[in-house]
Enzyme design. Structure first.
Site, PDB file in Angstrom:
ATOM      1  N   ARG A 135       0.758  -1.228   0.075  1.00  0.00           N
ATOM      2  CA  ARG A 135      -0.011   0.242   0.388  1.00  0.00           C
ATOM      3  C   ARG A 135       0.809   1.479  -0.602  1.00  0.00           C
ATOM      4  O   ARG A 135       2.089   0.958   0.838  1.00  0.00           O
ATOM      5  CB  ARG A 135      -1.426   0.389   1.265  1.00  0.00           C
ATOM      6  CG  ARG A 135      -2.038  -0.528   0.885  1.00  0.00           C
ATOM      7  CD  ARG A 135      -2.478  -0.619   0.147  1.00  0.00           C
ATOM      8  NE  ARG A 135      -4.407  -1.330  -0.141  1.00  0.00           N
ATOM      9  CZ  ARG A 135      -4.227  -2.213  -0.947  1.00  0.00           C
ATOM     10  NH1 ARG A 135      -3.363  -2.496  -1.012  1.00  0.00           N
ATOM     11  NH2 ARG A 135      -5.365  -2.816  -1.133  1.00  0.00           N
ATOM     12  N   GLU A 184      -4.357   6.934  -6.406  1.00  0.00           N
ATOM     13  CA  GLU A 184      -4.095   6.563  -7.318  1.00  0.00           C
ATOM     14  C   GLU A 184      -5.115   6.595  -8.486  1.00  0.00           C
ATOM     15  O   GLU A 184      -6.794   6.074  -7.853  1.00  0.00           O
ATOM     16  CB  GLU A 184      -4.133   4.916  -6.855  1.00  0.00           C
ATOM     17  CG  GLU A 184      -3.025   4.772  -5.944  1.00  0.00           C
ATOM     18  CD  GLU A 184      -2.748   2.810  -6.279  1.00  0.00           C
ATOM     19  OE1 GLU A 184      -1.313   2.592  -5.738  1.00  0.00           O
ATOM     20  OE2 GLU A 184      -3.862   3.024  -5.810  1.00  0.00           O
ATOM     21  N   HIS A 206       0.615   0.060  -9.678  1.00  0.00           N
ATOM     22  CA  HIS A 206      -0.587  -1.001  -8.962  1.00  0.00           C
ATOM     23  C   HIS A 206      -1.765  -2.433  -9.680  1.00  0.00           C
ATOM     24  O   HIS A 206      -2.251  -2.561  -9.556  1.00  0.00           O
ATOM     25  CB  HIS A 206      -1.988  -0.446  -8.055  1.00  0.00           C
ATOM     26  CG  HIS A 206      -2.459  -1.456  -6.922  1.00  0.00           C
ATOM     27  ND1 HIS A 206      -3.169  -0.017  -5.654  1.00  0.00           N
ATOM     28  CD2 HIS A 206      -2.241  -2.063  -6.541  1.00  0.00           C
ATOM     29  CE1 HIS A 206      -3.146  -1.060  -5.237  1.00  0.00           C
ATOM     30  NE2 HIS A 206      -2.769  -2.378  -5.557  1.00  0.00           N
TER      31      HIS A 206
END
Length: 319
Positions: A233, A262, A284
């Site tokens: 994270r 994000e 990600h």
């Protein structure tokens, strides 16, 4: 009949097939949903499927039919789980699906950084090999992983899988996990991990305890100029402090697959880090192999079917 609303279907690749639950239901899905659109879209939902949309107490209070929040991911920090539990709404998540894809991505980042793969590729394309005038050139450092100490923050499924890969490379592995049993083999304090590791890789959830755990104070205690890997994270690292640490040579390189928010703003520290030759940033996607995504959605529907059948699985306790 249940009304199932998937708030952010675009967080799963379009090529991945999501089977429909076996019980009678109405299925509605949206590619993306902003936080202020949730109530309008899910007012009559009995089941919400969510990945990253914020579901806070004030929103949950306005969803009177809601019976289940099914997270299409492992991380559940997007949900106020205590507020949901207070309303009798369980939150369920996905577990174990990424035990190959995240460790493989973590090691892809680590290997690329340790051997300067990206800058060497860029220099080959720029004609630097021809300018060197010999069979090779030495513009970037190359280090072996064998014999190095890997410090893993998080001793769960992912952390232990990374440890297994690391040992195959001849690395020494130590782990820190606040939930680990005292005296467990290979478990060290966070201070020892930070001070003695050549590589630090993060595989823990984002909680009040772990938020900002790698800040400038932590970087200044890193005696071996480690490579930092984060596929967990974004909030675990203070990215502005990582910039300083790289400038001052406190860490040698970083591989980052996550950030907050994000996507990151174009003027963010994450984007500045991405432009450095000793940093690799990916969007990600450590979790997102084709195989892992299929396993994720299959488990997602299993969780929903098990809840409706009265046997809920993967229920997440409030923070």
């Amino acid at each position: 009949m249940h009304r199932i609303v998937f708030l952010d279907r675009d967080t799963v690749a379009p090529a991945v097939t999501i089977r429909r639950p076996s019980f009678p239901h109405e299925w509605v899905e949206y590619g993306r949903t902003q936080a202020d659109e949730v109530i309008g879209r899910a007012a009559d939902a009995t089941i919400i499927i969510n990945n990253k949309v914020d579901l806070r107490a004030e929103t949950l209070a306005r969803l009177p039919q809601l019976q289940l929040i099914a997270i299409a991911a492992t991380g559940t920090d997007c949900v106020d789980k205590q507020a949901a539990a207070d309303r009798g709404i369980p939150t369920v998540n996905i577990r174990g699906y990424a035990k190959a894809t995240v460790p493989e991505h973590s090691f892809a980042l680590l290997l690329a950084l340790a051997r300067s793969i990206v800058p060497y590729r860029q220099e080959v394309l720029a004609g630097e090999w021809q300018k060197a005038g010999q069979f090779c050139f030495f513009s970037n450092p190359i280090v072996d992983l064998s014999g190095k100490r890997l410090g893993l923050v998080g001793a769960g499924v992912l952390g232990n899988q990374v440890a297994e890969i690391a040992r195959a490379f001849g690395m020494e592995v130590v782990l820190y996990d606040p939930a680990a049993k005292p005296g467990q083999a290979g478990i060290v304090s966070l201070d020892e991990l930070i001070e003695t590791s050549d590589v630090i890789s993060l595989h823990c959830p984002l909680t009040n305890e772990t938020r900002g755990m790698l800040d400038l104070a932590a970087f200044r205690r890193m005696k071996r100029r480690p490579i930092i890997i984060n596929t967990a994270r974004g909030g675990l690292i203070v990215e502005e402090d990582l910039e300083v640490a790289l400038d001052e040579g406190l860490v040698s390189a970083a591989g980052l697959d996550v950030t907050l928010p994000e996507p990151p703003p174009l003027d963010s520290a994450f984007m500045r880090l991405a432009r450095r030759s000793n940093v690799i940033c990916t969007p990600h996607v450590a979790w997102a192999s084709t195989e892992a995504q299929q396993a994720l959605v299959d488990q997602l529907i299993d969780n929903i079917e098990n809840f409706v059948a009265g046997n809920p699985t993967n229920v997440v306790a409030p923070d």
